[in-house]
Each structure stands twice: as C-alpha cells, then as structure tokens.
Enzyme design. Structure first.
Site, short mmCIF file in Angstrom:
data_model
loop_
_atom_site.label_atom_id
_atom_site.label_comp_id
_atom_site.label_asym_id
_atom_site.label_seq_id
_atom_site.Cartn_x
_atom_site.Cartn_y
_atom_site.Cartn_z
N SER A 199 -13.84 -31.10 -10.49
CA SER A 199 -14.57 -30.92 -11.76
C SER A 199 -15.12 -32.26 -12.23
CB SER A 199 -13.59 -30.39 -12.81
OG SER A 199 -14.10 -30.58 -14.11
N GLY A 210 -13.94 -15.30 -11.77
CA GLY A 210 -14.85 -16.45 -11.84
C GLY A 210 -15.43 -16.88 -10.50
N GLY A 257 -7.22 -17.91 -6.21
CA GLY A 257 -7.83 -17.50 -7.48
C GLY A 257 -9.05 -16.62 -7.24
N TYR A 272 -5.51 -32.32 -17.40
CA TYR A 272 -6.53 -31.64 -16.58
C TYR A 272 -7.30 -32.68 -15.75
CZ TYR A 272 -10.45 -28.59 -15.24
OH TYR A 272 -11.39 -27.87 -14.53
N1 NAP Z 1 -15.97 -22.84 -14.86
C1 NAP Z 1 -16.30 -24.13 -14.94
O1 NAP Z 1 -17.21 -24.51 -15.69
C2 NAP Z 1 -15.58 -25.14 -14.10
C3 NAP Z 1 -15.98 -26.47 -14.20
C4 NAP Z 1 -15.36 -27.42 -13.39
C5 NAP Z 1 -14.38 -27.02 -12.49
N2 NAP Z 1 -14.00 -25.72 -12.42
C6 NAP Z 1 -12.94 -25.35 -11.45
O2 NAP Z 1 -13.26 -24.15 -10.81
C7 NAP Z 1 -12.07 -23.53 -10.34
C8 NAP Z 1 -12.13 -22.03 -10.59
O3 NAP Z 1 -12.08 -21.78 -11.98
P1 NAP Z 1 -12.98 -20.69 -12.71
O4 NAP Z 1 -13.95 -21.43 -13.53
O5 NAP Z 1 -13.47 -19.67 -11.75
O6 NAP Z 1 -11.90 -20.07 -13.73
P2 NAP Z 1 -11.20 -18.64 -13.82
O7 NAP Z 1 -12.20 -17.56 -13.93
O8 NAP Z 1 -10.18 -18.78 -14.91
O9 NAP Z 1 -10.47 -18.51 -12.42
C9 NAP Z 1 -9.31 -19.26 -12.12
C10 NAP Z 1 -8.49 -18.53 -11.10
O10 NAP Z 1 -7.31 -19.29 -10.82
C11 NAP Z 1 -6.21 -18.41 -10.90
N3 NAP Z 1 -4.95 -19.09 -11.16
C12 NAP Z 1 -4.56 -19.74 -12.27
N4 NAP Z 1 -3.29 -20.15 -12.14
C13 NAP Z 1 -2.86 -19.74 -10.92
C14 NAP Z 1 -1.64 -19.83 -10.21
N5 NAP Z 1 -0.56 -20.40 -10.74
N6 NAP Z 1 -1.56 -19.31 -8.97
C15 NAP Z 1 -2.64 -18.70 -8.43
N7 NAP Z 1 -3.81 -18.55 -9.05
C16 NAP Z 1 -3.92 -19.07 -10.29
C17 NAP Z 1 -6.58 -17.44 -11.99
O11 NAP Z 1 -5.74 -16.30 -11.96
P3 NAP Z 1 -5.61 -15.32 -13.23
O12 NAP Z 1 -6.87 -14.48 -13.24
O13 NAP Z 1 -4.38 -14.54 -12.96
O14 NAP Z 1 -5.52 -16.19 -14.44
C18 NAP Z 1 -8.01 -17.15 -11.59
O15 NAP Z 1 -8.05 -16.24 -10.53
C19 NAP Z 1 -10.92 -24.26 -11.03
O16 NAP Z 1 -10.29 -25.11 -10.09
C20 NAP Z 1 -11.60 -25.10 -12.11
O17 NAP Z 1 -10.89 -26.28 -12.40
C21 NAP Z 1 -14.58 -24.76 -13.20
#
Ligand code: NAP
Length: 314
Positions: A150, A25, A21, A175
């Site tokens: 998370s 983000g 990913g 989730y």
């Molecule tokens: N942001 C928060 O507040 C928060 C809080 C707790 C935990 N997290 C965790 O942090 C991690 C990163 O999330 P983020 O916040 O940076 O969100 P994000 O900006 O939506 O990034 C998520 C990434 O995962 C990719 N992804 C989704 N489905 C996929 C698949 N089937 N195969 C490969 N890649 C895939 C997305 O690709 P696309 O761009 O193509 O969609 C994107 O690159 C996640 O595990 C999330 O659970 C985030």
C-alpha cells in the site's frame, strides 16, 4: 503496458492459484479474473461461508470457473499450517500465490499467537504461509508470489524495539509498519531466490485507492457509525472500483514480462487510480539490513524457516 486491462490476461488453463482474502474486494476481483482466464483458484478465506457465497457469485457469471474454497485465518498460525498442509496434500504444486488479505487501521487487537493484529495478519501470516507453500511453489516452473502492499508503506517504520506495539499502539503506524514489511519481504524473497538460483518470481503490487470493505472494518469494529458513513462516501466519490484496483496485482501475477523484485501500481494521479504500471517501492524497503533482520525475526516469531532457500545454497 499502455492501458492494460483484465482482457490482456494470458490463458491460465492448467495453472493453480491461491488468493488470500478471496471473498472480498481486490481478492474477489482477482479470483474472478484468474478463474475467467482458466486458472484453478483456491479461495483462501477466514470465513468459508463468505467465500462460498463469493464463489457462487463468480459462478453465476462463469459457470465453468474452477474454484475451491479453503479456510485460512492468517491471524492464527495453526490455521495457516492446516491450510498449507491440506493444500500440499491435495495439489501438485502452486503457480501463483497472491498474498492479498489484510486489515487496516483497526483498534488494538492481538492474533491467536499474541502478535499485533495488523503485523500478524498482513505480514507474519503471509510470511508463514509463503514459507510453508514454498515446496509447492518450487514444484512449478516460474511460480509467482505477489504480495500486496500500500501507499501507506511510505509512513511505515519497522520498530524492532516494539514490533508488536506493546508499549504504544497507533493504528496507522501499525498499518504502515505492516505494509512496509510486505515490501521488505517481497524484495528479500526475490533476493534470496536469485542468490540461490531458484526459479521463483517474487513481486509486489498496490491498488491505489480502491472501493472495498477495507476502510470500514476498523470503524465497524468500534461502532463508529459516522466514520463508516464517511468511508462509504470516500469510496463512492473518490476511490476507483475494486475491479480496477485489482489490475496491478493481476498484472504482477500473470503478465509475461514481469521479473522478480518489481512493484506495480496504478498509473494515474499520485498512483491512486488508473491502469497498472511499474512503480518504485518506498526507499525504506531497499534497506537490506532491515530486510534481513525482519526476515530473521519473522522466522523466529512464526517458527517457519525457509529451509529450501537455505538448502539450495549448500
Ligand atoms: N482498498 C484500498 O484502497 C487499498 C489500498 C492499499 C492497499 N490495499 C491492500 O489490499 C489488500 C486487500 O484489501 P481490500 O481493499 O480488498 O479489503 P477488503 O475488501 O476488506 O478485503 C480484505 C480481505 O482480507 C481478509 N482478511 C482479513 N483478515 C484476515 C485474516 N486474519 N485471515 C484471512 N483473511 C483475512 C478479509 O476477510 P473478511 O471478509 O472475513 O473480513 C477480506 O477477505 C489488503 O492487503 C490492503 O492492505 C487496499
């Protein structure tokens, strides 16, 4: 580790990292900082056009950044295998694997292999990926696997009776289950590595509340424009920047004093924002019976066996 920031990342020249990913983000900021400190980073993304655009953006800040773009769809085991095969054939080991990609609270969907999408992407895809990359990880001293979880793990329960939410789908429960699975996996991998005297560090991290695309993906899938606007407002007013949210996973991946089984998150109010610090995993993640059972089920579902960990015990 008072006020640890990206400036404290040690030199990483000669190291190779895979970030899942990586185009968005936390994955984007993690990639950019690992590369800024000299690592060669493989940007594993389901959309290589997005990842190439993200790589270009990083190169505009640091023209010498060593970046590779590779296709990886965690919701498709064939894609996971293809990625791992290609990686293994073209690299001499792997120093850092960041299991970062994820989806949150989306409407009910299934992966190519029929798994519930959040469990399939967030846990099972990363379980398979890590297992397939294990020989590459073990080819390097002190290799690290960082699994991103998370605060939502607190609400999670591994529902072995209906793991794929076939009887009932509740998006937040799914989730929470997937994020608890991340912590159980991280700790079980650490235990197995220690038991087998294997030189592998498995750790976890969470970002608190960080402004990324994560919150908008579900509402966008359903065309709920008001919800998309609400999440954008929350991101603007309450969340910390994604670059700050990436610090705990950067710490876990690079700081010299990290040991297997540790978990990192922000040090501020309710661990939602701030600088990286050691935080406890949720209590439920310490249940070894659940961890072992989940491991076994994950091997069966993905068809990926951690044979090197078995072999090491013989
Ligand atoms: N942001 C928060 O507040 C928060 C809080 C707790 C935990 N997290 C965790 O942090 C991690 C990163 O999330 P983020 O916040 O940076 O969100 P994000 O900006 O939506 O990034 C998520 C990434 O995962 C990719 N992804 C989704 N489905 C996929 C698949 N089937 N195969 C490969 N890649 C895939 C997305 O690709 P696309 O761009 O193509 O969609 C994107 O690159 C996640 O595990 C999330 O659970 C985030």
């Amino acid at each position: 580790m008072a006020r640890w920031t990206e400036k404290d990342i040690p030199p990483l020249a000669g190291r190779t990292a895979v970030v899942t990913g990586a185009n968005s983000g936390l994955g984007f900021h993690t990639t950019s900082q690992l590369a800024a400190h000299g690592a060669n980073v493989v940007m594993a993304s389901r959309d290589t056009a997005k990842a190439s655009a993200a790589a270009d953006e990083i190169r505009r800040q640091a023209s010498d950044a060593k970046l590779e773009v590779a296709e990886l769809d965690l919701a498709n085991l064939e894609s996971v295998r293809r990625f791992a095969d290609t990686y293994t054939a073209s690299h001499e080991g792997l120093d850092i694997l960041i299991n970062n990609a994820g989806v949150m609270a989306i409407p009910h969907r299934r992966t190519a292999d029929g798994f519930e999408m959040q469990l399939g992407t967030n846990h099972l895809g990363h379980f398979a990926l890590t297992g397939l990359l294990l020989p590459s990880l073990l080819a390097r001293p002190d290799a690290r696997v960082v699994t991103v979880s998370s605060g939502a793990a607190r609400t999670g329960r591994i529902n072995f009776d209906d793991l794929q939410s076939e009887r009932k789908y509740r998006r937040w429960a799914a989730y929470g289950q997937s994020k608890l699975a991340n912590q159980l996996f991280m700790l079980e991998l650490d235990r197995l590595a220690r038991l087998r005297h294997i030189d592998l560090v498995s750790v976890g991290a969470h970002p608190g509340y960080a402004a990324t695309n994560l919150q908008a993906v579900g509402p966008n899938m359903e065309g709920r424009a008001w919800m998309t606007r609400l999440t954008a407002l929350g991101n603007r007013l309450i969340a910390q920047p994604a670059s700050q949210g990436a610090l705990p996973q950067l710490y876990a991946a690079t700081a010299p004093d990290v040991v297997g089984g540790e978990y990192f998150g922000p040090d501020g109010l309710f661990n939602q924002r701030g600088y990286p610090t050691r935080v406890p995993t949720v209590r439920k993640a310490l249940d070894r019976d659940v961890a072992r059972r989940l491991w076994q089920v994950s091997e069966e579902l993905t068809g990926v066996r951690y044979a090197l960990l078995d072999a090491a015990v013989a």
